[in-house]
Design an enzyme around this catalytic site. Structure first.
Site, short mmCIF file in Angstrom:
data_model
loop_
_atom_site.label_atom_id
_atom_site.label_comp_id
_atom_site.label_asym_id
_atom_site.label_seq_id
_atom_site.Cartn_x
_atom_site.Cartn_y
_atom_site.Cartn_z
N GLU B 71 0.83 -1.21 0.00
CA GLU B 71 0.00 0.00 0.00
C GLU B 71 0.86 1.26 0.00
OE1 GLU B 71 -0.61 -2.59 1.96
OE2 GLU B 71 -2.70 -3.19 1.65
N PHE B 133 -12.03 -7.94 13.42
CA PHE B 133 -10.88 -8.35 12.63
C PHE B 133 -10.53 -7.26 11.60
CE2 PHE B 133 -9.18 -10.56 8.83
CZ PHE B 133 -7.95 -10.89 9.37
N GLN B 134 -9.29 -6.85 11.57
CA GLN B 134 -8.78 -5.84 10.65
C GLN B 134 -9.49 -4.50 10.78
OE1 GLN B 134 -8.41 -7.56 6.67
NE2 GLN B 134 -6.37 -8.22 7.25
N LYS B 183 -17.73 -1.91 4.93
CA LYS B 183 -18.01 -2.96 3.95
C LYS B 183 -19.49 -3.01 3.57
CE LYS B 183 -16.94 -7.76 2.97
NZ LYS B 183 -16.18 -8.94 3.37
N MET B 492 23.33 10.35 3.80
CA MET B 492 23.06 11.62 4.47
C MET B 492 23.26 11.49 5.98
SD MET B 492 22.49 14.70 3.95
CE MET B 492 21.55 15.36 2.57
C1 LIG Z 1 11.43 6.54 6.19
C2 LIG Z 1 12.67 7.25 6.58
N1 LIG Z 1 13.48 6.73 7.51
C3 LIG Z 1 14.61 7.39 7.86
C4 LIG Z 1 14.94 8.58 7.31
C5 LIG Z 1 16.20 9.32 7.75
N2 LIG Z 1 17.14 9.45 6.63
C6 LIG Z 1 17.27 10.57 5.90
S1 LIG Z 1 18.39 10.45 4.69
C7 LIG Z 1 18.80 8.88 5.16
C8 LIG Z 1 19.85 8.12 4.43
C9 LIG Z 1 19.45 7.73 3.07
O1 LIG Z 1 20.40 6.84 2.57
P1 LIG Z 1 20.35 6.39 1.07
O2 LIG Z 1 18.97 6.01 0.69
O3 LIG Z 1 21.40 5.37 0.84
O4 LIG Z 1 20.67 7.74 0.27
P2 LIG Z 1 21.98 8.64 0.30
O5 LIG Z 1 21.85 9.65 1.40
O6 LIG Z 1 23.15 7.72 0.50
O7 LIG Z 1 21.98 9.29 -1.03
C10 LIG Z 1 18.03 8.47 6.24
C11 LIG Z 1 18.15 7.18 6.91
C12 LIG Z 1 14.04 9.11 6.36
N3 LIG Z 1 14.25 10.29 5.77
N4 LIG Z 1 12.93 8.43 6.00
#
Ligand SMILES: Cc1ncc(C[n+]2csc(CCOP(=O)(O)OP(=O)(O)O)c2C)c(N)n1
Lengths: 159, 581
Positions: B71, B133-134, B183, B492
Site C-alpha cells: 500500500e 478483525f482488521q 463494507k 546523508m
Molecule cells: C522513512 C525514513 N526513515 C529514515 C529517514 C532518515 N534518513 C534521511 S536520509 C537517510 C539516508 C538515506 O540513505 P540512502 O537512501 O542510501 O541515500 P543517500 O543519502 O546515501 O543518497 C536516512 C536514513 C528518512 N528520511 N525516511
C-alpha cells in the site's frame, strides 16, 4: 503577553468534529483551559466555546488553524468585545446538620442554590463567571469538598 | 518512447455510459463517481473490506487500476501521479493494516500539499468500535495529516462525498482527503443520482487578493535596493510559473526557488540564484540574509530554508503571498501579507509592477557571487562521483526528463546539479522527507505522462524501502529509468555523523544490500551496473535506448558529502563550504 481568550467556534454537527478541534489544539501545542459544546441557534450546527491561554500571535494562529478545518463555519474571538460568560458548577460539600445554616449563608450570598441534601452532605449549584465560581469554591473548601464538577465556560458577546 | 499503457476513453463517452440514475451498489457508485471526476488511474491493493469494490472492478476497464505490491507503493504512486499531472491522485486500500500502510504516504502528501483522494475500506458499520478483525480507526489516525476526511455511513451520501472530496483535495491549499467506506456501505444498493452541486459552508478559499496589499507591495518594490523573490511549490501547484517569470523579468528582482519550487523558474535564467537553505547556494543564502525586501511566493518558510529563525533575513521587509492564511505569520513575522491564489495574485500584480531601478548594484553583487561561489565538487578519475553522475543525467537528457528522487544525499545532489526548467518535472518528498517515496512516485508520474522520460533517482538505502514495486514496472511495461546511487551507506546520515557527531558512524553500513542488478532481473526489469565514467556513460545510454524499465546502479565514492551545508542552529549565511570553497 499571554492571557486568557474566549473563542466561539460554530461547527457542522458531524461525528468527529470535537476530535478535530481538540486534536488541532493538542497537535499544535495550544492550551485548552475549557471547552464546551452544544446546540446552536441553527439546526445542524453546534457551537463550541473554548477558553485558551496565549499571546496575541498564538490566538491569531489558533483562529487561522481552526478556519482550515472544513467543518468549522465561523470563529469569533468573544473576549475581544464585552461579553457575558457563564459557567455552572455542582459542589458536593461535607455538611453535618450543625454546619448547614452557615453553608446556607454562603450559598445565599452568592445567589447559588442547594439542589440536594444527603445525610452528611449538601450539593450546591452555582452559576456565574469563572471568578465567581472560583470564589464560591474557596469559601466552601474549609467545610470539605467531596466532589466538584464544573461545566466550563459558555459565552456570548453583549448586545 | 512510450509506455505500454492503454488509452482511456474520453470523459464525454464515459459520462454518457455511466450517468444514468439507477439502483446500484455503493461500490458501483464509487467507481462511477471516480469516472465522473475524470479519474484515469487508480493505485491500490485489495482485502476483505474492499472486496465489493474490487468485485465491481471485475472486467471494468474505464480506468486503470494498478495493483502495487505494498500500500505504501500505491499511495506514493498516486502522489507522484498527482504531482506530475496536477490532477487528483487516487489510492485504494483495505481496512486495518491496508489503511495504516497508507499513513506515511498520506503524511507525505499533506506536508507537500498534494491533492489525493484515499479510499479505505472499513469493517461493517455494525462492527465499528468492536475491535473487529482488521479494524482500525483510520479517520481518527489520519486526522492530523489529512485536509479532511469522511466515514461514510450511507451509500446515498457517496456521490456527494466523493464530489466534495475531489473539490477539497484540489482547491485552496491542496491536500489529501480520506474516504473510509465500511463494507456494508460498499454493498448497499441505493439509487444513484450522479449530479451534485457543492455546498460547503465552511470552505471558501480566498483566491483573489486584496488590492490594497498589492499596492503596498508595488510601492515596496520601487523603494527596495536589495529585493529578493523566494518562490516555492505553491507557484507550481497554482500554475503560476508563467506569471512568476513575468514578475521576475518585469521587476528585475533576483529569485531563489525552494526544493519544491525547482522547475517553477528556468534554471538558466540570469535572475535565478539557485535553491536556498541547508544545501542551497551561497548566492541565494547571502542574498536572503542581506535583502531589504523578501517576497515569498507560495513558500512556507520551512526550517530547512530559514535555518535559525531569529537570524533569518534580518534586514528585510517580508512579503508573504500564500493561499493558506494560516501560513502567514506562522514562522516569520510578515510586513505585507497577501492571501490569494499565486497565479491570480501574479496576474493582477504584473501589470502594476515596474523595474526595481534602485537595485542595480545589488544585481551586480549577485552576479559576482554566482560567479565566485557556484556548486563545486572534486571530480576523480578513479571513482565515480555522485555529482558527476547527476550532471551526466542532466546533460544526456538536456534537463527535460521528469525526475523523482528519494531522500538523502542523492536528493540534494539532484536538486543542485540537475537543471530544471519546467514545472512538475521535479518530484520529491520535501516536507516529510520520506525514504521509499521516489521510486513508486516515478511509476505514478509515468502513468500521468506515458510519453515522457521519467527518471527515478534513489539511494541504495531508500531503494530498498519500496523495491517490490519493480514488479509493477515489469508487468505493466512502465518504462521508468531507475537510478541507484550506491554509496554502500545511509549517506546523508553518514554525513551528519561525520560533521556533527565526530565521525561516530553508528548503524549506517548497508552491507547486506542485494545485488541491485540481479534484484531488478529477478523482477523482470533490465539491470545494469557502472563503476567508472566510461561504464556509466555506456550503461546510461543503453538504458535510454531501451523502451522498457531499466535499473542502472552507479557504484560511487562512499565518503562524498553534500556542500554547502548549513548546520542546525546556524543562520543560513553561516555555511560549511566544503568543496565549494
Ligand atoms: C522513512 C525514513 N526513515 C529514515 C529517514 C532518515 N534518513 C534521511 S536520509 C537517510 C539516508 C538515506 O540513505 P540512502 O537512501 O542510501 O541515500 P543517500 O543519502 O546515501 O543518497 C536516512 C536514513 C528518512 N528520511 N525516511
Amino acid at each position: 503577553m499571554t492571557k486568557n481568550h474566549v473563542i466561539a467556534v460554530l461547527v457542522n454537527d458531524q461525528p468527529g468534529v470535537l476530535q478535530r478541534v481538540s486534536g488541532l489544539f493538542g497537535r499544535r501545542g495550544y492550551n485548552i483551559e475549557s471547552i464546551t459544546v452544544g446546540q446552536s441557534e441553527e439546526p445542524g450546527l453546534s457551537r463550541m466555546v473554548i477558553v485558551t491561554e496565549g499571546d496575541d500571535t498564538t490566538l491569531e494562529q489558533i483562529e487561522k488553524q481552526l478556519y482550515k478545518l472544513i467543518d468549522v463555519i465561523k470563529v469569533v474571538n468573544l473576549s475581544a468585545n464585552p461579553m457575558v460568560s457563564r459557567e455552572l458548577a455542582l459542589i458536593k460539600v461535607k455538611a453535618e446538620p450543625a454546619e448547614r445554616p452557615e453553608i446556607m449563608g454562603v450559598v445565599e450570598t452568592f445567589r447559588a442554590a442547594v439542589v440536594d441534601i444527603g445525610a452528611g452532605s449538601m450539593m450546591v449549584q452555582v452559576i456565574g463567571d469563572t471568578e465567581k465560581i472560583d470564589a464560591m469554591i474557596e469559601l466552601l473548601r474549609p467545610y470539605g469538598i467531596r466532589e466538584l464538577s464544573r461545566t466550563g465556560v459558555t459565552a456570548m458577546t453583549r448586545g | 518512447m512510450s509506455a505500454q499503457i492503454p488509452a482511456v476513453r474520453s470523459t464525454e463517452q464515459l459520462r454518457e455510459k455511466w450517468m444514468k440514475p439507477e439502483v446500484i451498489s455503493g461500490s458501483e457508485i464509487l467507481l462511477r463517481s471516480l469516472l465522473l471526476e475524470g479519474v484515469e488511474c487508480v493505485f491500490g491493493y485489495p482485502g476483505g473490506a474492499v472486496l465489493y469494490i474490487y468485485d465491481a472492478m471485475y472486467g471494468f476497464d474505464d480506468f486503470h487500476h494498478l495493483l502495487t505490491r505494498h500500500e505504501q507503493g500505491a499511495i506514493h504512486a498516486a502522489d507522484g501521479y498527482a504531482r506530475a499531472s496536477g490532477k487528483v491522485g487516487v489510492c485504494i486500500a483495505t481496512s486495518g493494516p491496508g489503511a495504516t500502510n497508507t499513513v506515511t504516504g498520506i503524511a507525505t502528501a499533506y506536508m507537500d500539499s498534494v491533492p489525493l483522494v484515499v479510499i479505505t475500506g472499513n469493517v461493517a458499520t455494525s462492527l465499528i468500535g468492536t475491535d473487529a478483525f482488521q479494524e482500525a480507526d483510520i479517520t481518527g489516525i489520519t486526522m492530523p495529516i489529512t485536509k479532511h476526511s469522511y466515514l461514510v455511513r450511507d451509500a446515498e451520501d457517496l456521490p456527494r462525498i466523493i464530489h466534495e472530496a475531489f473539490h477539497i483535495a484540489n482547491t485552496g491549499r491542496k491536500g489529501p482527503v480520506l474516504i473510509d467506506i465500511p463494507k456494508d456501505v460498499s454493498a448497499q444498493k441505493v439509487r444513484f443520482e450522479p449530479e451534485h452541486s457543492i455546498d460547503l459552508r465552511g470552505y471558501h478559499p480566498t483566491v483573489v487578493p486584496n488590492r490594497l496589499q498589492l499596492d503596498k507591495l508595488v510601492a515596496a518594490i520601487s523603494e527596495a535596493e536589495r529585493p529578493v523573490i523566494l518562490a516555492g511549490g505553491g507557484v507550481i501547484y497554482s500554475g503560476g510559473h508563467e506569471g512568476l517569470l513575468e514578475f521576475a523579468t518585469r521587476s528585475g528582482i533576483p529569485i531563489t526557488t525552494t526544493l519544491l519550487g525547482l522547475g517553477a523558474f528556468p534554471s538558466g535564467h540570469d535572475l535565478w540564484m539557485g535553491m536556498p537553505g541547508m544545501h542551497g547556494t551561497y548566492t541565494a543564502n547571502q542574498a536572503i540574509q542581506q535583502s531589504d525586501l523578501l517576497i515569498s511566493i507560495g513558500a512556507r518558510f520551512d526550517d530547512r530554508v530559514t535555518g535559525r529563525l531569529d537570524g533569518f533575513a534580518p534586514h528585510a521587509k517580508i512579503v508573504h503571498i500564500d493561499i493558506d492564511p494560516a501560513e502567514i505569520g506562522k514562522n516569520v513575522k510578515t510586513d505585507i501579507p497577501i492571501v490569494g491564489d499565486v497565479k491570480t495574485v501574479l496576474e493582477m500584480l504584473n501589470p502594476m509592477v515596474g523595474y526595481s531601478s534602485k537595485a542595480d548594484a545589488w544585481r551586480a553583487q549577485i552576479s559576482r557571487w554566482k560567479q565566485e561561489k557556484p556548486f563545486k565538487y572534486k571530480d576523480s578519475e578513479d571513482v565515480l562521483k555522485p555529482q558527476w553522475v547527476i550532471e551526466m543525467l542532466n546533460d544526456t537528457t538536456h534537463g527535460e526528463a521528469i525526475v523523482t528522487t528519494d531522500v538523502g544525499q542523492h536528493q540534494m545532489w539532484t536538486a543542485q546539479y540537475y537543471k530544471f526548467n519546467q514545472p512538475r518535472s521535479f518530484i520529491t518528498s520535501g516536507g516529510l522527507g520520506t525514504m521509499g517515496f521516489g521510486f513508486p512516485a516515478a511509476i505514478g508520474a509515468q502513468m500521468a505522462h506515458p510519453d515522457r522520460l521519467v527518471i527515478s533517482i534513489n539511494g541504495d538505502g531508500g531503494m530498498q524501502m519500496c523495491a517490490q514495486e519493480l514488479a509493477i514496472c515489469a508487468i505493466n511495461k512502465i518504462p521508468v529509468k531507475i537510478v541507484v546511487i550506491n554509496n554502500q551507506v545511509l549517506g546523508m546520515v553518514r554525513q551528519w555523523q561525520e560533521l556533527i557527531y565526530d565521525n561516530r558512524y553508528s548503524h549506517i553500513d548497508l552491507a547486506g544490500s542485494p545485488d541491485f542488478v540481479k534484484l531488478a532481473e529477478a523482477y523482470g526489469v533490465k539491470g545494469l551496473r557502472a563503476t567508472s565514467k566510461e561504464e556509466a556513460e555506456r550503461a546510461w545510454q543503453e538504458a535510454l535506448d531501451n523502451d522498457g524499465p531499466v535499473l542502472v546502479e552507479f557504484v560511487v565514492h562512499k565518503g562524498e558529502n553534500v556542500y554547502p551545508m548549513v548546520t542546525q542552529g546556524s543562520t543560513i549565511d553561516q555555511m560549511l563550504m566544503g568543496d565549494c570553497e
